[in-house]
Write a protein that holds these residues in place. Structure first.
Motif, mmCIF file in Angstrom:
data_model
loop_
_atom_site.group_PDB
_atom_site.id
_atom_site.type_symbol
_atom_site.label_atom_id
_atom_site.label_comp_id
_atom_site.label_asym_id
_atom_site.label_seq_id
_atom_site.Cartn_x
_atom_site.Cartn_y
_atom_site.Cartn_z
ATOM 1 N N PRO A 75 33.075 -49.223 -34.643
ATOM 2 C CA PRO A 75 32.683 -47.950 -34.041
ATOM 3 C C PRO A 75 31.309 -47.527 -34.565
ATOM 4 O O PRO A 75 30.925 -47.926 -35.667
ATOM 5 C CB PRO A 75 33.760 -46.962 -34.522
ATOM 6 N N GLU A 77 27.791 -44.434 -34.006
ATOM 7 C CA GLU A 77 27.315 -43.178 -33.427
ATOM 8 C C GLU A 77 25.983 -43.434 -32.751
ATOM 9 O O GLU A 77 25.133 -44.162 -33.276
ATOM 10 C CB GLU A 77 27.122 -42.137 -34.522
ATOM 11 N N THR A 79 22.848 -41.279 -31.042
ATOM 12 C CA THR A 79 22.303 -39.930 -30.879
ATOM 13 C C THR A 79 21.405 -39.888 -29.646
ATOM 14 O O THR A 79 20.426 -40.643 -29.566
ATOM 15 C CB THR A 79 21.505 -39.520 -32.139
ATOM 16 N N CYS A 149 25.389 -35.940 -30.470
ATOM 17 C CA CYS A 149 25.931 -37.014 -31.307
ATOM 18 C C CYS A 149 27.166 -37.594 -30.614
ATOM 19 O O CYS A 149 28.162 -36.900 -30.443
ATOM 20 C CB CYS A 149 26.270 -36.457 -32.681
ATOM 21 N N TRP A 150 27.052 -38.824 -30.200
ATOM 22 C CA TRP A 150 28.094 -39.480 -29.407
ATOM 23 C C TRP A 150 28.799 -40.507 -30.305
ATOM 24 O O TRP A 150 28.177 -41.481 -30.731
ATOM 25 C CB TRP A 150 27.410 -40.139 -28.212
ATOM 26 N N SER A 151 30.087 -40.260 -30.593
ATOM 27 C CA SER A 151 30.858 -41.199 -31.413
ATOM 28 C C SER A 151 31.520 -42.210 -30.489
ATOM 29 O O SER A 151 32.328 -41.829 -29.633
ATOM 30 C CB SER A 151 31.959 -40.467 -32.184
ATOM 31 N N SER A 153 33.821 -45.511 -29.855
ATOM 32 C CA SER A 153 34.846 -46.367 -30.465
ATOM 33 C C SER A 153 35.477 -47.302 -29.431
ATOM 34 O O SER A 153 36.508 -47.924 -29.702
ATOM 35 C CB SER A 153 35.924 -45.506 -31.117
#
Ligand code: ATP
Ligand code: MG
Length: 185
Positions: A75, A77, A79, A149-151, A153
């Motif tokens: 996973p 992040e 941005t 901020c895009w996490s 997974s």
């Protein structure tokens, strides 16, 4: 020589699909800044394309799914911190000034998957972007966006159906990115 009936195909692409929070933030920016100068992408369609197989048969789809299932990733992040305009496709986009190594690895692995299934990946270098609007007449006066901020997974295989009212996307499969990042020391 006679040819048989054309084999049915599906138009497919691999994508990162935003969660509700990221989608709302992207849509909020687009609604606030993009008006009559361009045709906004419907909120529900916002995404990042990782690789584009295009129209494929059921057997090629199976090959792609098997290859995608073998991709290992962690996973990460991403941005979203800038916006821009590509004049030739007339696209307004939101993107990342520093895409992390993990997303490049994922794109590379998917390009390898396309090749393994007999497809030719897009020759142009990949760019981390969400298309916000098409048929744009000019750039926006801003080039920055409050960082989103895009996490991430998982990645998805998506079907694209072009209706008279525009494209409709349907997520067919999702694969988690569940590799562990090794901590040092
Ligand atoms: P439409 O083509 O119906 O106007 P669309 O471009 O959103 O709408 P598709 O053409 O099916 O729908 O594309 C699906 C996704 O794949 C979009 O993110 C699009 O930008 C991307 N895409 C389309 N063609 C290519 C290509 N040749 N190389 C890389 N990405 C592509
Ligand atoms: Mg298209």
């Amino acid at each position: 020589m006679c040819s048989g009936p054309a084999e049915p195909t599906q138009r497919l692409f691999f994508a990162l699909w935003p969660d509700t929070g990221v989608r709302d933030a992207l849509a909020g920016f687009a609604h606030a800044h993009i008006h009559k100068q361009a045709r906004r992408v419907p909120d529900a369609n916002l995404h990042i394309t990782l690789a584009f197989p295009g129209s494929v048969s059921a057997s090629v789809r199976e090959c792609l799914e098997a290859a995608a299932a073998g991709i290992q990733g962690s996973p990460f992040e991403l941005t979203i911190d800038r916006v821009g305009y590509w004049p030739r496709p007339r696209i307004l986009w939101a993107g990342s000034s520093h895409p992390p190594a993990e997303v490049w690895s994922l794109v590379k692995a998917l390009r390898t998957a396309l090749l393994a299934c007999g497809l030719q990946p897009e020759p142009r270098p990949w760019q981390a972007h969400v298309t916000l609007a098409r048929k744009a007449r000019h750039a926006l006066p801003v080039t920055e966006i409050d960082p989103i901020c895009w996490s991430i997974s998982e990645f998805c295989l998506v079907e694209s159906v072009t209706n008279p009212s525009g494209p409709v996307y349907r997520i067919i499969r999702r694969w988690p990115l569940e590799g562990q990042t090794l901590s040092m020391g």
